[in-house]
Design an enzyme around this catalytic site. Structure first.
Site, PDB file in Angstrom:
ATOM      1  N   ASN A 186      -7.868   3.898   8.753  1.00  0.00           N
ATOM      2  CA  ASN A 186      -7.305   2.702   9.389  1.00  0.00           C
ATOM      3  C   ASN A 186      -7.417   2.722  10.909  1.00  0.00           C
ATOM      4  O   ASN A 186      -7.368   1.679  11.543  1.00  0.00           O
ATOM      5  CB  ASN A 186      -5.851   2.521   8.967  1.00  0.00           C
ATOM      6  CG  ASN A 186      -5.039   3.795   9.061  1.00  0.00           C
ATOM      7  OD1 ASN A 186      -5.408   4.828   8.500  1.00  0.00           O
ATOM      8  ND2 ASN A 186      -3.940   3.731   9.775  1.00  0.00           N
ATOM      9  N   THR A 201      12.006  -7.868 -10.750  1.00  0.00           N
ATOM     10  CA  THR A 201      11.345  -9.142 -11.024  1.00  0.00           C
ATOM     11  C   THR A 201      10.096  -9.268 -10.171  1.00  0.00           C
ATOM     12  O   THR A 201      10.139  -9.024  -8.965  1.00  0.00           O
ATOM     13  CB  THR A 201      12.321 -10.295 -10.729  1.00  0.00           C
ATOM     14  OG1 THR A 201      13.487 -10.091 -11.526  1.00  0.00           O
ATOM     15  CG2 THR A 201      11.706 -11.649 -11.052  1.00  0.00           C
ATOM     16  N   GLN A 206      -7.716  -0.047   3.557  1.00  0.00           N
ATOM     17  CA  GLN A 206      -8.595  -0.617   4.584  1.00  0.00           C
ATOM     18  C   GLN A 206      -9.947  -1.037   4.006  1.00  0.00           C
ATOM     19  O   GLN A 206     -10.679  -1.810   4.623  1.00  0.00           O
ATOM     20  CB  GLN A 206      -8.825   0.384   5.728  1.00  0.00           C
ATOM     21  CG  GLN A 206      -7.603   0.637   6.584  1.00  0.00           C
ATOM     22  CD  GLN A 206      -7.201  -0.559   7.430  1.00  0.00           C
ATOM     23  OE1 GLN A 206      -8.027  -1.379   7.825  1.00  0.00           O
ATOM     24  NE2 GLN A 206      -5.923  -0.669   7.725  1.00  0.00           N
ATOM     25  N   SER A 242      -3.540  -3.193  -0.527  1.00  0.00           N
ATOM     26  CA  SER A 242      -2.437  -3.965   0.034  1.00  0.00           C
ATOM     27  C   SER A 242      -2.938  -5.336   0.468  1.00  0.00           C
ATOM     28  O   SER A 242      -3.937  -5.440   1.185  1.00  0.00           O
ATOM     29  CB  SER A 242      -1.859  -3.211   1.238  1.00  0.00           C
ATOM     30  OG  SER A 242      -0.895  -4.007   1.886  1.00  0.00           O
ATOM     31  N   CYS A 281       2.158   2.108  12.947  1.00  0.00           N
ATOM     32  CA  CYS A 281       3.250   3.004  12.585  1.00  0.00           C
ATOM     33  C   CYS A 281       3.496   4.053  13.665  1.00  0.00           C
ATOM     34  O   CYS A 281       4.609   4.509  13.857  1.00  0.00           O
ATOM     35  CB  CYS A 281       2.945   3.702  11.271  1.00  0.00           C
ATOM     36  SG  CYS A 281       2.065   2.651  10.135  1.00  0.00           S
ATOM     37  N   GLY A 311       0.814  -1.211   0.000  1.00  0.00           N
ATOM     38  CA  GLY A 311       0.000   0.000   0.000  1.00  0.00           C
ATOM     39  C   GLY A 311       0.850   1.264   0.000  1.00  0.00           C
ATOM     40  O   GLY A 311       0.533   2.239  -0.691  1.00  0.00           O
ATOM     41  N   SER A 312       1.938   1.256   0.764  1.00  0.00           N
ATOM     42  CA  SER A 312       2.767   2.462   0.854  1.00  0.00           C
ATOM     43  C   SER A 312       3.349   2.823  -0.509  1.00  0.00           C
ATOM     44  O   SER A 312       3.303   3.990  -0.922  1.00  0.00           O
ATOM     45  CB  SER A 312       3.913   2.255   1.856  1.00  0.00           C
ATOM     46  OG  SER A 312       3.400   1.974   3.138  1.00  0.00           O
TER      47      SER A 312
HETATM   48  C1  LIG Z   1      -1.608  -0.526   6.062  1.00  0.00           C
HETATM   49  C2  LIG Z   1      -1.975   0.707   5.334  1.00  0.00           C
HETATM   50  C3  LIG Z   1      -1.128   1.268   4.371  1.00  0.00           C
HETATM   51  C4  LIG Z   1       0.256   0.706   4.079  1.00  0.00           C
HETATM   52  O1  LIG Z   1       0.191  -0.525   3.418  1.00  0.00           O
HETATM   53  P1  LIG Z   1       1.521  -1.453   3.405  1.00  0.00           P
HETATM   54  O2  LIG Z   1       1.172  -2.541   2.466  1.00  0.00           O
HETATM   55  O3  LIG Z   1       1.713  -1.915   4.806  1.00  0.00           O
HETATM   56  O4  LIG Z   1       2.622  -0.596   2.901  1.00  0.00           O
HETATM   57  C5  LIG Z   1      -1.536   2.400   3.705  1.00  0.00           C
HETATM   58  N1  LIG Z   1      -2.730   2.956   3.956  1.00  0.00           N
HETATM   59  C6  LIG Z   1      -3.588   2.453   4.870  1.00  0.00           C
HETATM   60  C7  LIG Z   1      -4.898   3.100   5.085  1.00  0.00           C
HETATM   61  C8  LIG Z   1      -3.233   1.315   5.589  1.00  0.00           C
HETATM   62  O5  LIG Z   1      -4.065   0.834   6.503  1.00  0.00           O
END
Ligand SMILES: *Cc1c(COP(=O)(O)O)cnc(C)c1O
Length: 396
Positions: A151, A237, A179, A199, A324, A70-71
């Protein structure tokens, strides 16, 4: 009893996801860019996974880019929109104060590069309206980025309405749907979404893999340079096993979405009703427009960290905000954004459920949490001051 109630931080992998991954570690381990059969079998698997993701999002396979999570998807979406904006001399971005740090820190970086960022205030119920987004859009706005669901406090934003506003004003719209994916309805066409991040590890898939949907015609910028993977937009890859696990987990989550949501919402509501009985407690986030598995409370007179440690001793895995921010002593920016004062924001508890949680677990938490809260309050001088009238309660 052991209860895992931290599914917003990460989820247990489903056996469906694990089984979908195994062949791509054990037998079909070729590099999808290799011309031999072993490579081409892996490439075909990637095609299938991309088709699965696309059909579940309501887009075309070529609009799906696989990322490391997600990041990365958030970073790439926002930086791409910023570059596109700069070419037209548009350097203003609209977002909200309670976004994930993957979004907020990327926006901070752009601010240092000369972009202007408007972070919309969040109402005390954790909501931001489409009208507020519309009012913030200017001639030089190149992007609106608002999360689908928060989140920490679980509030669900009116993403289709925000998408409609952006479409009408000709502004790119990105949503962090990390989320929401697997829990809420996603249809990028109907909801007018231009870019969307998700994610896998938030819906029982593996960690370290995610996806970015980008509407065709939007030229995104690479974060990682190298080979021509992902249509030249994300070198490296491909993590074939993880991508296969993600597609399988997403298909599974979407197939049972409504039934799972109804089940989790029932457990959630029982928890909310029970925890509301604790004196001087308050629910964070909207009561109704809320993720089915999210419960988030502030309890006056306690420290979230102590609460978490004692709950852990009782076998309960919970959180006091996002994974985090815990680790630091800063109160959650999300709770501050909805107007909770520092003292209160420190005493927060997030429980996030998944379809594997049971009614027995909920009952156990409803016994354990009030006990631990009472125990901590008993030891707290601040609490004594409030009970004995030397200090005002903030939560009435
Ligand atoms: C967990 C989360 C992310 C980050 O996702 P990762 O796959 O852990 O990098 C970004 N945005 C929200 C809202 C999240 O809950």
């Amino acid at each position: 009893m052991n209860v895992y109630a931290d599914n917003a931080a990460t989820t247990k992998m489903s056996s469906i996801a694990i089984e979908a991954m195994l062949p791509y570690m054990q037998t079909v381990y070729g590099n999808p860019s290799s011309l031999h059969t072993a490579g081409q079998e892996a490439a075909e698997a990637l095609v299938k996974a991309r088709e699965t993701m696309a059909s579940l999002l309501g887009c075309e396979p070529r609009e799906v880019y696989f990322t490391s999570g997600g990041s990365e998807a958030d970073n790439q979406a926002i930086l791409s929109a910023a570059r596109i904006g700069a070419r037209k001399n548009k350097r203003h971005i609209v977002s909200t104060a309670f976004e994930h740090h993957a979004v907020l820190h990327t926006l901070k970086k752009l601010e240092r590069e000369g972009y202007e960022i408007t972070l919309l205030d969040v109402h005390d119920n954790g909501m931001v309206s489409a009208a507020e987004v519309a009012a913030a859009i200017r001639e030089d706005t190149c992007l609106v980025t608002t999360m689908y669901a928060n989140n920490e406090i679980g509030s669900v934003l009116p993403i289709a309405e925000i998408g409609a506003v952006c479409r009408e004003r000709g502004v790119l719209f990105h949503t962090d749907a990390v989320q929401a994916a697997g829990h809420l309805d996603i249809d990028v066409q109907a909801q007018n979404i231009d870019m969307l991040s998700l994610s896998a590890h938030k819906f029982h898939g593996p960690k370290g893999v995610g996806a970015l949907y980008v509407r065709k015609g939007i030229l995104i910028t690479n974060l990682i340079e190298g080979g021509a993977q992902e249509r030249g937009k994300r070198a490296g890859t491909e993590n074939v096993p993880a991508i296969m696990g993600m597609a399988a987990a997403f298909a599974d989550a979407c197939a049972h979405r409504e039934q799972n949501a109804a089940y989790m919402a029932r457990l959630r509501d029982k928890l909310i009703a029970g925890l509301s009985q604790i004196p001087h407690s308050i629910l964070n986030g909207d009561r109704d427009s809320r993720l089915p598995g999210n419960v988030n409370f502030c309890f006056e007179g306690i420290e979230g960290e102590s609460l978490l440690l004692l709950l852990d001793q009782k076998g309960i895995c919970a959180s006091s905000g996002s994974a985090c921010t815990s680790g630091s002593l800063e109160p959650s920016h999300v709770l501050l954004s909805i107007g909770r004062p520092h003292e209160i924001a420190h005493g927060s508890l997030r429980l996030s459920l998944c379809p594997e949680n049971t009614e027995e677990e909920v009952d156990y938490m409803l016994t354990a949490i009030p006990e631990v809260v009472a125990y901590l309050r008993n030891m707290s001088p601040v609490w004594r001051d409030m009970v004995e009238g030397r200090k005002e309660f903030i939560i009435k």
